[in-house]
Write an enzyme that holds these catalytic residues in place. Sequence first.
Site, short mmCIF file in Angstrom:
data_model
loop_
_atom_site.label_atom_id
_atom_site.label_comp_id
_atom_site.label_asym_id
_atom_site.label_seq_id
_atom_site.Cartn_x
_atom_site.Cartn_y
_atom_site.Cartn_z
N HIS A 240 0.81 -1.22 0.00
CA HIS A 240 0.00 0.00 0.00
C HIS A 240 0.84 1.27 0.00
CE1 HIS A 240 -3.45 -2.50 0.29
NE2 HIS A 240 -2.91 -3.13 1.32
C1 BDR Z 1 -1.38 0.95 5.89
O1 BDR Z 1 -1.29 0.34 7.18
C2 BDR Z 1 -0.01 -0.20 7.36
O2 BDR Z 1 -0.07 -1.51 7.81
C3 BDR Z 1 0.73 -0.09 6.05
O3 BDR Z 1 2.09 0.23 6.30
C4 BDR Z 1 0.03 1.03 5.34
O4 BDR Z 1 0.58 2.28 5.67
C5 BDR Z 1 -2.35 0.20 5.04
O5 BDR Z 1 -3.61 0.23 5.63
#
Ligand code: BDR
Length: 320
Positions: A240
């Site tokens: 993400h």
């Molecule tokens: C986000 O939450 C974290 O686990 C990841 O690094 C990303 O920033 C995704 O929902």
Amino acid sequence: MKRKFIIDTDTASDDAVAILMALRHPDIDVLAVTVVSGNMHVRDGSRNARYTVELCGAQTPVYVGCDRPLLREPVHAYWYHGPDGMGGMNYAEPGLQAQKARAVDALVELARAHANEVTLVTLGPLTNIAAALARAPEMAEQISRCVVMGGAANVVGNVTPAAEYNIWCDPEAARIVFRSGMNLEMVGWEVGRGDAALTDADIAAVYALNTPYAEFAMDCNAHAVELAKHWQGDPGMTLHDPTAMAIAIDPGISKRSGHYRVDVELRGELTRGMTVVDERHTVGTQAGFTDEWGVRERNALVHHALDAPRWKELLMECLK
Ligand code: BDR
Ligand code: CA
């Protein structure tokens, strides 16, 4: 001339890949990495960020920031990113030290010193940014572009049906940022799903690059891939933060976007941290309507989808 970036991050495995992309990109100059509580305690996030900077042979200053959300209890995600946040790889302690100055002070000072020149990319809860805005509201105008990895644009969330982790974790901070007047772009978690996820063949192609960067990027995210198989996760490797970084580096990678008014739910019984995206501009079309913040304007460019082949190509370029 290189473009100036500041990266605010709760550095765990996918954050590390996003940091690496910016550090390795020839057109980007990363002025600072600021660490916030989120996936990890800031102590662990700082170590992971410094390890990543060192791996890239960079000297980018790393600043430690807020160690908890503005009002809520911290909720970390070690279960997802591994006990060290790096998929349990237990990388060596970096030699690079964290700066003595605090992240919030650094954000305020760098925004002032490089007014209208900086792209701020946020990869974690928005606590540091909200705190910096409270200290220096003019920062909203000084940052030329702020790309937020966070939220879910009227789609299902990843920590609750309504909310994505970064926004859910510190919804008060997120609301402050979305209402600040900053030039915001939102890259929700859905953008990294589906064909944006790395398949087994993509992962093999990355390993075949045979560089320390490629190996690092895949190794530290392998834990999350395995976990997703046994939990209700998505298939493949979903990255993400790197997808948000890709759009920050090359806006052309976004395939579908719209400029809307976005606000954050704080009190909802089931919807804490929901990013409410006014996709039909309903509020703005109600005659005479003025809400409690007196603004009807669209406050964020929301990216809905990306060009998967182009995003993967950029990732590969940065890992070569
Ligand atoms: C986000 O939450 C974290 O686990 C990841 O690094 C990303 O920033 C995704 O929902
Ligand atoms: Ca993150």
